[in-house]
Design a protein around this motif. Structure first.
Motif, PDB file in Angstrom:
ATOM      1  N   LYS A 274      15.303  79.789 104.006  1.00  0.00           N
ATOM      2  CA  LYS A 274      14.635  80.188 105.256  1.00  0.00           C
ATOM      3  C   LYS A 274      15.418  79.757 106.495  1.00  0.00           C
ATOM      4  CE  LYS A 274       9.801  80.524 103.816  1.00  0.00           C
ATOM      5  NZ  LYS A 274       8.560  79.778 103.657  1.00  0.00           N
ATOM      6  N   LEU A 275      16.147  78.650 106.389  1.00  0.00           N
ATOM      7  CA  LEU A 275      16.837  78.122 107.577  1.00  0.00           C
ATOM      8  C   LEU A 275      18.319  78.515 107.631  1.00  0.00           C
ATOM      9  CD1 LEU A 275      15.185  74.580 107.977  1.00  0.00           C
ATOM     10  CD2 LEU A 275      14.571  76.722 109.092  1.00  0.00           C
ATOM     11  N   THR A 276      18.677  79.564 106.905  1.00  0.00           N
ATOM     12  CA  THR A 276      20.073  80.021 106.908  1.00  0.00           C
ATOM     13  C   THR A 276      20.574  80.267 108.333  1.00  0.00           C
ATOM     14  OG1 THR A 276      19.717  81.069 104.798  1.00  0.00           O
ATOM     15  CG2 THR A 276      21.629  81.817 106.014  1.00  0.00           C
ATOM     16  N   ASP A 277      19.753  80.886 109.148  1.00  0.00           N
ATOM     17  CA  ASP A 277      20.189  81.211 110.512  1.00  0.00           C
ATOM     18  C   ASP A 277      20.464  79.969 111.333  1.00  0.00           C
ATOM     19  OD1 ASP A 277      20.150  83.829 109.960  1.00  0.00           O
ATOM     20  OD2 ASP A 277      18.156  84.228 110.841  1.00  0.00           O
ATOM     21  N   GLU A 278      19.638  78.949 111.148  1.00  0.00           N
ATOM     22  CA  GLU A 278      19.888  77.691 111.879  1.00  0.00           C
ATOM     23  C   GLU A 278      21.194  77.059 111.428  1.00  0.00           C
ATOM     24  OE1 GLU A 278      16.845  74.688 112.297  1.00  0.00           O
ATOM     25  OE2 GLU A 278      15.299  76.242 112.570  1.00  0.00           O
ATOM     26  N   ALA A 279      21.457  77.168 110.114  1.00  0.00           N
ATOM     27  CA  ALA A 279      22.721  76.624 109.591  1.00  0.00           C
ATOM     28  C   ALA A 279      23.892  77.385 110.193  1.00  0.00           C
ATOM     29  CB  ALA A 279      22.739  76.722 108.069  1.00  0.00           C
ATOM     30  N   LYS A 280      23.711  78.693 110.323  1.00  0.00           N
ATOM     31  CA  LYS A 280      24.788  79.517 110.904  1.00  0.00           C
ATOM     32  C   LYS A 280      24.982  79.184 112.378  1.00  0.00           C
ATOM     33  CE  LYS A 280      24.868  83.293 107.631  1.00  0.00           C
ATOM     34  NZ  LYS A 280      24.369  84.603 107.257  1.00  0.00           N
ATOM     35  N   ALA A 282      24.617  76.424 113.591  1.00  0.00           N
ATOM     36  CA  ALA A 282      25.300  75.125 113.653  1.00  0.00           C
ATOM     37  C   ALA A 282      26.774  75.269 113.277  1.00  0.00           C
ATOM     38  CB  ALA A 282      24.617  74.136 112.724  1.00  0.00           C
ATOM     39  N   GLY A 283      27.185  76.489 112.951  1.00  0.00           N
ATOM     40  CA  GLY A 283      28.594  76.717 112.653  1.00  0.00           C
ATOM     41  C   GLY A 283      28.920  76.791 111.177  1.00  0.00           C
ATOM     42  N   ALA A 284      27.896  76.709 110.331  1.00  0.00           N
ATOM     43  CA  ALA A 284      28.145  76.786 108.880  1.00  0.00           C
ATOM     44  C   ALA A 284      27.953  78.231 108.412  1.00  0.00           C
ATOM     45  CB  ALA A 284      27.185  75.867 108.138  1.00  0.00           C
ATOM     46  N   ASN A 285      28.393  78.497 107.187  1.00  0.00           N
ATOM     47  CA  ASN A 285      28.183  79.836 106.629  1.00  0.00           C
ATOM     48  C   ASN A 285      26.804  79.988 105.995  1.00  0.00           C
ATOM     49  OD1 ASN A 285      30.715  80.572 107.418  1.00  0.00           O
ATOM     50  ND2 ASN A 285      31.659  80.186 105.406  1.00  0.00           N
ATOM     51  N   GLY A 286      26.054  78.903 105.966  1.00  0.00           N
ATOM     52  CA  GLY A 286      24.725  78.954 105.353  1.00  0.00           C
ATOM     53  C   GLY A 286      24.421  77.612 104.715  1.00  0.00           C
ATOM     54  N   VAL A 287      23.334  77.589 103.936  1.00  0.00           N
ATOM     55  CA  VAL A 287      22.978  76.341 103.242  1.00  0.00           C
ATOM     56  C   VAL A 287      23.304  76.505 101.761  1.00  0.00           C
ATOM     57  CG1 VAL A 287      21.135  74.697 102.705  1.00  0.00           C
ATOM     58  CG2 VAL A 287      21.093  75.943 104.884  1.00  0.00           C
ATOM     59  N   ASN A 288      24.023  75.535 101.227  1.00  0.00           N
ATOM     60  CA  ASN A 288      24.396  75.562  99.818  1.00  0.00           C
ATOM     61  C   ASN A 288      23.644  74.449  99.100  1.00  0.00           C
ATOM     62  OD1 ASN A 288      25.890  76.099  97.428  1.00  0.00           O
ATOM     63  ND2 ASN A 288      27.416  74.550  97.969  1.00  0.00           N
ATOM     64  N   LEU A 289      22.537  74.821  98.446  1.00  0.00           N
ATOM     65  CA  LEU A 289      21.781  73.817  97.689  1.00  0.00           C
ATOM     66  C   LEU A 289      22.381  73.721  96.291  1.00  0.00           C
ATOM     67  CD1 LEU A 289      19.173  71.972  97.730  1.00  0.00           C
ATOM     68  CD2 LEU A 289      18.090  73.812  96.451  1.00  0.00           C
ATOM     69  N   VAL A 290      22.720  72.493  95.892  1.00  0.00           N
ATOM     70  CA  VAL A 290      23.266  72.298  94.546  1.00  0.00           C
ATOM     71  C   VAL A 290      22.441  71.234  93.829  1.00  0.00           C
ATOM     72  CG1 VAL A 290      25.599  72.942  95.276  1.00  0.00           C
ATOM     73  CG2 VAL A 290      24.946  70.525  95.238  1.00  0.00           C
ATOM     74  N   GLY A 291      22.467  71.290  92.492  1.00  0.00           N
ATOM     75  CA  GLY A 291      21.610  70.408  91.704  1.00  0.00           C
ATOM     76  C   GLY A 291      22.369  69.271  91.059  1.00  0.00           C
TER      77      GLY A 291
END
Lengths: 633, 174
Positions: A274-280, A282-291
């Motif tokens: 949901k917060l991909t746009d905020e991450a973008k 901030a200058g990132a390409n998105g959020v990368n959740l890893v386990g």
């Protein structure tokens, strides 16, 4: 001769730690050498203040503690307390999910919903709940009641989940032996009570109590947790994923989800998207959740989230400097992580009131405010990314692919395409004709004491060569994923001809353009329940005891108390359970004899301790061979 | 000359040295196998209470060793080159004269063999380039292995430093 070498991704991060002057588990293990002999043998007793007492294993010193307890009593009491630690973790986990589910039904936890209605009704039917004329919510409420009954009843009736999920013949056996358990909390209380000073002295009675705690873990812990996870978040289906530390991406907001409970991780995943746009922004390409660890397994089997690291790598992943936030809930979280995170811009975010860490940010995560809190956590990660942006990171290249999500339902879906009426028949036929020589389940942790011998991978490859199908859960699943053993091309590479043929046929039936992989990832450590469900189905279909099946279990790199209680449950079910390193029982002649030999005459189960991977496989193959011969196949 | 220094103030009575010593003198050299060996391997270091402290007592490998003098059969010998006292089991008749005269209580009888048993300064381990097993196992460095001259010098310096602190404190108080 075994080589002493970590896999590449692990090794480069250990080397990096050394070059930065940061200590890792490898250094801390070395600093602890040699480790205490009394502790390793289980003959140190700290139950009362007349002690601490130690029994001389060589007979040149005291043979009893101050109270008169022998090595047998001390070892068995200590073992039972280890079991309680393990079972409490799983029952606590299950209770947390059940209570979340209950709050959701009461409208207090709007962030959650019933995702798998079919599973709900299957569980309800299994629990003997009449579903006719009732709506979904009413059925769900009754399922919750049944679960809470297993944590509260005082009538000494067997636990609902035990009656529901135990194989029929084993249920009768346990009943005959007085091992049935009624209320998980009572059993845990009684185990603590009986091991405190001046109670149970009889080592055999204490070992029987260990088996009971094993059943508590298996049914009120593992099975209950898995069932509610599936109802809440969906039953896993087979999917392709990426694994190993190379799944981090320097240009993304990297969130490493570490711990065990999908109640948290599912919401973090939702808000990461949901917060991909905020991450973008901030200058990132998105959020990368890893386990990481088992919550990583939960995320990957349901959502295909990359499996970044197993437990041993949970601190090493921070050395990449690329993790913006590590979000943790419960279990297997090393205290070292805040100190390593401190050397980088990484934020450690704790979420559980009973799991706090000095130097971490604490965001109290309650199901009632799941969305608000998950949003807050992801924002903290995006903030951390802003500080990290532009700085050097060090991400190992290693990345592998594989298939995950082999729930029993997913396996049956494939088998039904071959035999819709009797889906287990293709498996049974191939076990009979020897194409599948046997099945071995791998579970548990990566041990820092054995990881540099590649214990798990070596054992798995040896078994596959001998046509033994491997199923796995927990952190051994991470190890297998990183070693490429969950990938379809591993079938051609490692399997004997018989197993290869079966996996090719199954791959075709599944509509894959390739064979099924030779190692089936069945989920997290609580999902050892899925392995047990499969065993129950096979044993009941053949009308035999579980102990008669040509199967075995292995915790090849035992670390956690949880693995001890799971292992004990498997012993109660009648399995050979291979363990390494040495369990803390060898200081007691009675415990050693009962667990490695005597128990076999009662449940069919036996512990098998072997630190050499080749000898361990040889022992398991001999066991499988004997089982096949007894079945006349 | 290398030796073992004992710092009583650091001994926590954990008995790790005792177990490590027995394992070092077992056939297998491995704890998990040693506990099943018959006869059971013997320890040669003994943690004993010493007023409010504890003391890991072992053979001090005396230069002028009473046990060597007392042995009627020449079984107790001092190896001058290595600076250690050893039992020649072929000559030992188990009379325990050595144990009676030892000022440290460091010698006992292996009743199964009928021979005196004592610290052999981990001869085998030292030849493999390792430190004695009790030293390696000690978690607090109460037992230390090193060049005697260096350890004595370190002790002088530690004592010297505390004397200076005491003297300066006394001066300030005047």
């Amino acid at each position: 001769m075994l080589t002493k070498e970590f896999d590449k991704a692990t090794q480069v991060l250990i080397d990096r730690a050394h070059s930065l002057g940061i200590s890792t588990g490898v250094d801390r293990l070395s600093a602890q050498q040699p480790q205490c002999g009394f502790g390793q043998l289980g003959t140190c007793c700290r139950m009362c203040y007349m002690g601490p007492c130690r029994i001389d294993p060589f007979g040149n010193g005291p043979s009893t503690g101050v109270c008169g307890a022998t090595a047998d009593t001390i070892v068995c009491r200590n073992l039972l307390r280890e079991e309680v630690g393990g079972a409490s973790s799983h029952v606590g986990h299950a209770r947390h999910v059940v209570v979340t589910f209950k709050k959701m039904l009461e409208g207090k936890a709007p962030g959650y919903k019933i995702t798998d209605r079919e599973k709900l009704y299957e569980v309800a039917a299994g629990l003997g709940i009449e579903t006719d004329g009732k709506d979904e919510k009413e059925v769900a409420r009754m399922v919750v009641e049944k679960a809470l009954e297993d944590l509260s009843r005082q009538d000494e009736e067997p636990m609902n989940w035990l009656r529901f999920r135990a194989p029929k013949k084993e249920f009768e056996l346990w009943k005959e032996k007085g091992l049935l358990v009624s209320n998980a909390h009572n059993e845990i209380e009684e185990a603590m009570h009986r091991t405190s000073m001046g109670n149970d002295e009889d080592p055999v009675n204490l070992l029987l109590a260990c088996l009971k705690i094993g059943l508590v873990d298996g049914y009120a812990g593992l099975h209950m947790a898995t069932d509610f996870h599936d109802i809440l978040f969906g039953t896993p289906k087979v999917k392709k994923i990426e694994a190993n530390l190379g799944v981090l991406d320097s240009d993304m907001v990297n969130i490493a989800m570490h711990g065990h409970n999908p109640v948290l991780s599912e919401k973090i995943l939702e808000w990461s998207e949901k917060l991909t746009d905020e991450a973008k922004a901030a200058g990132a390409n998105g959020v990368n959740l890893v386990g990481v660890c088992c919550t990583g397994n939960e995320l990957t089997v349901r959502n295909g989230v990359p499996m970044a690291a197993h437990n041993l790598q949970s601190e090493l992943i921070l050395l990449t400097g690329a993790v913006d936030a590590m979000v943790v809930d419960m279990q297997c979280i090393w205290p070292s992580i805040t100190r390593i995170a401190d050397c980088f811009q990484t934020r450690i975010i704790t979420t559980e009131s009973f799991v706090k860490m000095q130097g971490a940010v604490h965001v109290a995560f309650e199901p009632e405010e799941a969305d608000k809190k998950a949003e807050e956590v992801v924002r903290l990660a995006i903030d951390a990314y802003k500080q990290r942006k532009g700085k050097d990171v060090f991400i190992p290249e290693e990345k592998s692919i594989g298939l995950v999500g082999f729930s029993v339902e997913a396996i049956l879906d494939v088998l039904k395409k071959i035999n819709a009426d009797d889906p287990l028949m293709p498996v049974i036929d191939n076990i009979k004709n020897g194409n599948i020589y046997g099945v071995v389940g791998f579970a548990g942790c990566p041990s820092i004491k054995l990881r540099n011998t590649l214990m798990t991978e070596t054992m798995v490859k040896e078994l596959l060569k001998n046509n033994v199908l491997v199923v796995t859960t927990g952190c051994t699943a991470h190890i297998c994923a990183q070693a490429g053993l969950l990938n379809t091309d591993a079938t051609e590479k490692y399997c004997g001809e018989g197993l290869k043929a079966v996996l090719k046929a199954l791959g075709e039936a599944a509509g894959l353009d390739a064979p099924l992989p030779p190692v089936w990832h069945m989920g997290s450590c609580v999902d050892n329940s899925r392995i047990a469900t499969l065993l129950k189905a096979l044993a009941e279909r053949l009308d035999v005891r579980v102990s008669q099946l040509p199967v075995a279990g292995s915790a090849p790199e035992l670390v956690q108390e949880k693995a001890v209680s799971i292992g004990t449950w498997l012993l109660a079910l009648g399995l050979m359970v291979h363990i390494a390193p040495h369990p803390r029982i060898l200081g007691s002649p009675v415990a050693t004899k009962v667990l490695t030999e005597g128990l076999e005459e009662i449940t069919g189960g036996k512990a098998f301790v072997e630190l050499d991977p080749y000898k361990a496989v040889e022992g398991m193959l001999n066991h499988i061979k004997a089982k096949r011969q007894a079945l006349g196949i | 000359m290398k030796g073992i220094f004992i710092d009583i103030s650091k001994c926590t009575a954990c008995k790790s040295c005792e177990i490590a010593c027995a394992v070092a003198h077992s056939k297998s050299g491995n704890l998990f196998e040693a506990i099943f060996e018959k006869p059971a391997p013997r320890k040669r270091v003994y943690v004993e209470p010493a007023n409010s402290h504890s003391y890991p007592s072992r053979c001090m490998h005396c230069k002028d060793a009473p046990c060597v003098i007392a042995c009627p059969n020449g079984a107790m010998k001092r190896d001058e080159q290595r600076g250690i006292v050893l039992v020649n089991e072929d000559r030992c008749m188990g009379c325990l004269m050595c144990a009676m005269v030892c000022p440290f209580g460091a010698i006992t009888l292996d009743s199964e063999k009928g021979k005196a048993v004592k610290c052999d300064f981990c001869t085998r381990r030292l030849s493999e380039g390792k430190v004695p097993a009790c030293v390696e196992a000690c978690p607090t460095s109460s037992l230390r292995f090193g060049e005697l001259e260096e350890m004595v010098k370190e002790k002088r310096r530690t004592i010297g430093a505390s004397v200076v602190v005491a003297a300066e404190t006394a001066k300030e108080n005047l």
